[in-house]
Each structure stands twice: as C-alpha cells, then as structure tokens.
Design a protein around this motif. Sequence first.
Motif, PDB file in Angstrom:
ATOM      1  N   ASP B   7       5.355  -7.528   6.710  1.00  0.00           N
ATOM      2  CA  ASP B   7       6.152  -8.159   8.180  1.00  0.00           C
ATOM      3  C   ASP B   7       4.923  -8.640   9.051  1.00  0.00           C
ATOM      4  OD1 ASP B   7       7.273  -9.140  10.414  1.00  0.00           O
ATOM      5  OD2 ASP B   7       9.075  -8.570   9.795  1.00  0.00           O
ATOM      6  N   ASP B   8       4.510  -9.834   9.782  1.00  0.00           N
ATOM      7  CA  ASP B   8       3.529  -9.795  10.472  1.00  0.00           C
ATOM      8  C   ASP B   8       3.644  -9.322  11.865  1.00  0.00           C
ATOM      9  OD1 ASP B   8       5.373 -11.696  11.121  1.00  0.00           O
ATOM     10  OD2 ASP B   8       4.056 -12.937  11.807  1.00  0.00           O
ATOM     11  N   GLN B   9       4.921  -8.841  12.223  1.00  0.00           N
ATOM     12  CA  GLN B   9       5.142  -8.168  13.565  1.00  0.00           C
ATOM     13  C   GLN B   9       4.983  -6.681  13.458  1.00  0.00           C
ATOM     14  OE1 GLN B   9       8.300 -10.502  16.265  1.00  0.00           O
ATOM     15  NE2 GLN B   9       8.461 -11.326  14.368  1.00  0.00           N
ATOM     16  N   ASP B  10       4.143  -6.120  14.075  1.00  0.00           N
ATOM     17  CA  ASP B  10       3.990  -4.648  13.764  1.00  0.00           C
ATOM     18  C   ASP B  10       5.223  -3.761  14.308  1.00  0.00           C
ATOM     19  OD1 ASP B  10       1.970  -2.508  13.548  1.00  0.00           O
ATOM     20  OD2 ASP B  10       2.939  -1.951  15.529  1.00  0.00           O
ATOM     21  N   ARG B  13       7.953  -4.005  11.431  1.00  0.00           N
ATOM     22  CA  ARG B  13       7.254  -3.500  10.371  1.00  0.00           C
ATOM     23  C   ARG B  13       7.582  -1.801  10.579  1.00  0.00           C
ATOM     24  NH1 ARG B  13       2.472  -5.610  10.552  1.00  0.00           N
ATOM     25  NH2 ARG B  13       1.282  -3.604  10.962  1.00  0.00           N
ATOM     26  N   GLY B  14       7.128  -1.280  11.605  1.00  0.00           N
ATOM     27  CA  GLY B  14       7.487   0.226  11.846  1.00  0.00           C
ATOM     28  C   GLY B  14       8.812   0.532  12.043  1.00  0.00           C
ATOM     29  N   VAL B  29       5.590   3.350   1.052  1.00  0.00           N
ATOM     30  CA  VAL B  29       3.872   3.641   0.407  1.00  0.00           C
ATOM     31  C   VAL B  29       2.889   2.976   1.142  1.00  0.00           C
ATOM     32  CG1 VAL B  29       5.003   4.736  -1.607  1.00  0.00           C
ATOM     33  CG2 VAL B  29       4.415   2.162  -1.505  1.00  0.00           C
ATOM     34  N   GLY B  30       3.592   1.599   1.774  1.00  0.00           N
ATOM     35  CA  GLY B  30       2.487   0.751   2.236  1.00  0.00           C
ATOM     36  C   GLY B  30       3.229  -0.186   3.104  1.00  0.00           C
ATOM     37  N   GLU B  31       2.080  -0.975   4.080  1.00  0.00           N
ATOM     38  CA  GLU B  31       2.549  -1.884   4.742  1.00  0.00           C
ATOM     39  C   GLU B  31       1.654  -2.936   4.657  1.00  0.00           C
ATOM     40  OE1 GLU B  31       3.476  -0.704   8.891  1.00  0.00           O
ATOM     41  OE2 GLU B  31       4.248   0.995   8.281  1.00  0.00           O
ATOM     42  N   ALA B  32       2.048  -4.178   4.914  1.00  0.00           N
ATOM     43  CA  ALA B  32       1.255  -5.613   4.703  1.00  0.00           C
ATOM     44  C   ALA B  32       1.657  -6.559   6.307  1.00  0.00           C
ATOM     45  CB  ALA B  32       1.331  -6.142   3.625  1.00  0.00           C
ATOM     46  N   ALA B  33       0.620  -6.967   6.468  1.00  0.00           N
ATOM     47  CA  ALA B  33       0.929  -7.820   7.708  1.00  0.00           C
ATOM     48  C   ALA B  33       0.715  -9.485   7.491  1.00  0.00           C
ATOM     49  CB  ALA B  33      -0.277  -7.555   8.615  1.00  0.00           C
ATOM     50  N   ASP B  34       0.636  -9.800   6.268  1.00  0.00           N
ATOM     51  CA  ASP B  34       0.495 -11.230   5.847  1.00  0.00           C
ATOM     52  C   ASP B  34       0.827 -11.209   4.273  1.00  0.00           C
ATOM     53  OD1 ASP B  34      -1.887 -11.212   4.306  1.00  0.00           O
ATOM     54  OD2 ASP B  34      -2.603 -10.880   6.334  1.00  0.00           O
ATOM     55  N   GLY B  35       1.141 -12.330   3.787  1.00  0.00           N
ATOM     56  CA  GLY B  35       1.410 -12.630   2.424  1.00  0.00           C
ATOM     57  C   GLY B  35       0.486 -12.209   1.377  1.00  0.00           C
ATOM     58  N   ALA B  36      -0.762 -12.626   1.590  1.00  0.00           N
ATOM     59  CA  ALA B  36      -1.898 -12.262   0.817  1.00  0.00           C
ATOM     60  C   ALA B  36      -2.016 -10.818   0.719  1.00  0.00           C
ATOM     61  CB  ALA B  36      -3.167 -12.862   1.340  1.00  0.00           C
ATOM     62  N   GLU B  44      -1.538  -3.187  -6.262  1.00  0.00           N
ATOM     63  CA  GLU B  44      -2.130  -1.812  -6.266  1.00  0.00           C
ATOM     64  C   GLU B  44      -1.253  -0.806  -6.339  1.00  0.00           C
ATOM     65  OE1 GLU B  44      -4.623  -1.635  -2.765  1.00  0.00           O
ATOM     66  OE2 GLU B  44      -4.547   0.557  -2.497  1.00  0.00           O
ATOM     67  N   LEU B  45      -0.138  -0.925  -5.499  1.00  0.00           N
ATOM     68  CA  LEU B  45       0.748   0.322  -5.307  1.00  0.00           C
ATOM     69  C   LEU B  45       1.945   0.250  -6.166  1.00  0.00           C
ATOM     70  CD1 LEU B  45       0.759   0.386  -1.358  1.00  0.00           C
ATOM     71  CD2 LEU B  45      -0.653   1.738  -2.766  1.00  0.00           C
ATOM     72  N   ASP B  46       2.131  -0.876  -6.848  1.00  0.00           N
ATOM     73  CA  ASP B  46       3.335  -1.222  -7.582  1.00  0.00           C
ATOM     74  C   ASP B  46       4.595  -0.356  -7.420  1.00  0.00           C
ATOM     75  OD1 ASP B  46       4.540  -1.820 -10.121  1.00  0.00           O
ATOM     76  OD2 ASP B  46       4.464  -0.053 -10.995  1.00  0.00           O
ATOM     77  N   PRO B  47       5.083  -0.928  -6.069  1.00  0.00           N
ATOM     78  CA  PRO B  47       6.285  -0.106  -5.487  1.00  0.00           C
ATOM     79  C   PRO B  47       7.474  -0.834  -6.320  1.00  0.00           C
ATOM     80  CG  PRO B  47       5.721  -2.134  -4.115  1.00  0.00           C
ATOM     81  CD  PRO B  47       4.933  -1.839  -5.256  1.00  0.00           C
ATOM     82  N   ASP B  48       8.804   0.173  -6.068  1.00  0.00           N
ATOM     83  CA  ASP B  48       9.993  -0.403  -6.468  1.00  0.00           C
ATOM     84  C   ASP B  48      10.633  -1.611  -5.924  1.00  0.00           C
ATOM     85  OD1 ASP B  48      10.121   1.778  -8.295  1.00  0.00           O
ATOM     86  OD2 ASP B  48      10.368   3.117  -6.796  1.00  0.00           O
ATOM     87  N   LEU B  49      10.199  -1.777  -4.550  1.00  0.00           N
ATOM     88  CA  LEU B  49      10.742  -2.720  -3.683  1.00  0.00           C
ATOM     89  C   LEU B  49       9.847  -3.004  -2.796  1.00  0.00           C
ATOM     90  CD1 LEU B  49      13.601  -3.934  -2.716  1.00  0.00           C
ATOM     91  CD2 LEU B  49      13.715  -2.165  -1.143  1.00  0.00           C
ATOM     92  N   VAL B  50       9.929  -4.699  -2.451  1.00  0.00           N
ATOM     93  CA  VAL B  50       9.248  -5.094  -1.130  1.00  0.00           C
ATOM     94  C   VAL B  50      10.127  -5.544  -0.341  1.00  0.00           C
ATOM     95  CG1 VAL B  50       7.321  -6.642  -0.671  1.00  0.00           C
ATOM     96  CG2 VAL B  50       7.280  -5.501  -2.887  1.00  0.00           C
ATOM     97  N   LEU B  51       9.890  -5.126   0.947  1.00  0.00           N
ATOM     98  CA  LEU B  51      10.792  -5.791   2.175  1.00  0.00           C
ATOM     99  C   LEU B  51       9.825  -6.982   2.604  1.00  0.00           C
ATOM    100  CD1 LEU B  51      13.262  -4.296   2.517  1.00  0.00           C
ATOM    101  CD2 LEU B  51      12.315  -3.491   4.700  1.00  0.00           C
ATOM    102  N   MET B  52      10.267  -8.174   2.498  1.00  0.00           N
ATOM    103  CA  MET B  52       9.397  -9.247   2.685  1.00  0.00           C
ATOM    104  C   MET B  52       9.828 -10.302   3.761  1.00  0.00           C
ATOM    105  SD  MET B  52       6.620 -11.065   1.585  1.00  0.00           S
ATOM    106  CE  MET B  52       6.648 -10.516  -0.033  1.00  0.00           C
ATOM    107  N   ASP B  53       8.994 -10.342   4.998  1.00  0.00           N
ATOM    108  CA  ASP B  53       9.227 -11.306   5.844  1.00  0.00           C
ATOM    109  C   ASP B  53       9.049 -12.806   5.376  1.00  0.00           C
ATOM    110  OD1 ASP B  53      10.117 -12.339   8.328  1.00  0.00           O
ATOM    111  OD2 ASP B  53       8.281 -12.206   9.230  1.00  0.00           O
TER     112      ASP B  53
END
Lengths: 217, 217
Positions: B7-10, B13-14, B29-36, B44-53
Amino acid sequence: MRVLVADDQDLFRGGFAMILNAHDDITVVGEAADGAEAVEKAVELDPDLVLMDIRMPRMDGVAATAEICRRTSAKVLVLTMYDIDDYVYDALRAGASGFLLKDVRRDDLVRAARLVAAGESLLAPAVTRRLIEDVVRRGAARPALRRRLGELTDRETDTLRQVARGLSNAEIAAELVVSEHTVKSHVSNLLAKLGLRDRAQAVVFAYESGLAVAGSG
Amino acid sequence: MRVLVADDQDLFRGGFAMILNAHDDITVVGEAADGAEAVEKAVELDPDLVLMDIRMPRMDGVAATAEICRRTSAKVLVLTMYDIDDYVYDALRAGASGFLLKDVRRDDLVRAARLVAAGESLLAPAVTRRLIEDVVRRGAARPALRRRLGELTDRETDTLRQVARGLSNAEIAAELVVSEHTVKSHVSNLLAKLGLRDRAQAVVFAYESGLAVAGSG
DNA sequence: CCGCGCCTCCCTCCACTGATTGAGGTCCCC
DNA sequence: GGGGACCTCAATCAGTGGAGGGAGGCGCGG
C-alpha cells in the motif's frame, strides 16, 4: 427486521429461527416447510428477509425464490447443504441476494441476514470462487483474440460489429451509409485478416473476442 | 501464514500489518509502497498472501497482481477505497482471490485473509452484488429466447449448436454423421422455427439464448 | 391400426456471399 | 512531392446457403 424461515427440515428451521431471534432487532415472523408454503407466507407476512432452503418438497427453493421476488419486496437468502449445486446460478437468476452453505457460523449467518436485508449481496466463499472463475474464464480466451481485433481498421471493426448483429451486407450498407460494394470489401478484408471463412465464423469471433457480448443487444 | 502488505499509504500499511500481526498464526513478512516493489518482495519472500492496494505509483495493483500470480504461488487479496472501481474485473482477471473495501472490519479482514490463503474467494458485499447483477443480466435476456429453443427438436438443437461453432453444412454433416441434405433440412427448419434469416443470425441467437457461451470453446 | 412427429434423404432454383481485380479519393508521414 | 494506409465504389464469377417440395422409415399415443 422481520424474517421468514423456509426449510423442510424442522431441525434446521428451528435452529435458524432460534439463532436469529436471539437478536433484539430480528424477529422470525413465520416458518414454512415447503416452497409453496413459503410463497404463501411471504405474500401474507411481507417479511424483510426470507431464509430459503433449496431442496424442498412441493415447490423447490428456486421456484419459490422467483415467485417471492416477483410478488413481494422481500430479499431472499438461500441456504443449502451442497456447494456443488448448479442451483447457484438458478437461484441468483431467480432473484436471490445471497447464497450460503449450511455449515455457516452463527454470527456469519446473522451478519449475512442483516447485509442482505440492507440490499447488499453475499455468497459463501466457495460459491464466490466459482463465480469468479466463471467471470475470469469468460474473459480468458479473449486476450489472444482481442489482439487480433486490433489488426482491423476502424471501418472493418464497425463492419464486424454489424455482422455480429446478424445483418446482411445490404443492411450494413444502410446502417453505415455506404454502398453494399464497400461493405463487401470490408467483410472480405476482415475475414482474410482474421483467418475466417464466412460471416457465421465472424459472428462467433465477435462473441468470443468480446467485441459482441451476449445480453447487450 | 506469511503475509506481504502493499500500500502506498504508510498509515494503512502499518494498520493492516498491526491488525494481522496481532494473531499468532499470521506474520507480516514484508511491506511494499508501490506495485513494482510488491512484485520484487513477493518473488523474494514468497508469502502465502499479498494484501494489495489498487491505486499505487510506479505499477498499479492490477498489474502487480498479475505479475505476482504469474511468478509466485501467493494468493492476492485486493483492498481498495472505492467500490465503484472498474478495477474489480481487471483485478479478478489478473488473478486476485478477493476484493475488499478499506472500510472492512478488523475481524473480517483477518477472516478474509485466512480464507483467501486457504484457496477460497471473498468479495465485499457491494462488489458481490455487482457481480451477481452481471451474471443475472448476462442471463436475463434469455428466458424468452430460451423458451423458443424448446420448440426445436433434438436434432435441430444439435445442428444449431454446430452452426454456432461456425461450421459449414458439410462439416456439420461430418460431425453429426448424416448427409449434407439432412443438415440443410435441419438448418432450414430451425431458421423457420426461430424466425431467423440465415446462419449468421442463428449464431447470434445461439449466443444470446445461452446455447453457446463465449469462452467455452 | 392409423396418424403424427421426428429424422433421414433427395432434387431444383436462385439470391446472397465472398474472392478477385481494379481504381479514384483523402489524409498523413517521410 | 511521393509513397502508403485507408475508405470508397465497381464488375465479374464460383460456390454456398436456404427455400420449396417430396418421400421413406421409425416410434409413440390415440
């Protein structure tokens, strides 16, 4: 919120009624043991919500749902044992606003009842998955075909759109305000570009590519 | 269960991370601020689930979802502010297993996360409603046409089905193992019964009536 | 038993379709 | 100014598609 519970199994009927009645804002105003009775009581009691089992004697839940949606303003929430049911689509088409499996948790049932009564819709996760797969599949074959659509010129695309309505060349000519000769040119060209033999295949292509969509005309 | 939050909004995300981390069986296990970044970290992390904005800079959530579904086995649960988003279909086609609005309740979010990670699907009620309306609409024009399908004999229906594949009479004859004459009879009869002029219109009818379905061939 | 609907097959007639070839026009880019 | 892509129109021609009319066989219900 006034609720009607329709299920041929007394145990379930009672259970659902008890769960719902435990909440102050929900009242089970009636019960029905088959589809026909469900319709009668729905018309008579005019509830906000009908909890409907699919498999029932006399009149199945789908038919009852259709009847109730036609004759009352009640929302219908369908409950069933089997997620594999092909009834899902029939029920939704009949006007059901929700579709849950009977293994649903109590608080989920109550939440679902409130949501559906409020005009929203809700499906069991397994049902949702199938619905999504369907939507995806319906659009899945497209990218390859869709790309080939891009090879067509604007006018050829217009022409294909008309062909996909089942129009003859003469009718298309009238529609697009050109001569029939021109239409024939476009048709010939687009058939060649898309590797099709005749207009019947062109119609198929239009639907499969998404240029034409069933239920939009 | 290992989760990646994009999510681009901190603030969001938090918040999401905190809600999920509060449960023993879930780890962010990780956070991302944009799509890329989401794609990179997912690989890299191979999570079970991605929460995506959906709305994110650099690469939007739809494209990121498609990328992640293609390159990892992670399930994607899309979260967005706006239920009116046309992105719903794009996201589902891209491979998303769920679609929730950001006004979702905390426990619903957690439940949805578990469901989606388990392979089920889940949509926000408003989204479900739209999806259902779509399914219904797609089958809505049918009853009238569908009834007329019933006027056809078995063999005529078989023939129409083949016509709807774009086959010529000769090909249909081969397919149904009869002479081309017979096929012509059936075609003539079904066109007359349905009030159609030619096979192109027959193809249209087949799709509009639901006898043929786009994406099934 | 007879009639009726369905499936099958056959023939003729003709309009429509689609391939092919060719050509005049516009617009745009090089 | 000269391609090139597109839209437009034209004429010819083989093939298909569909209408119309018959006809035999089979199964089913009156």
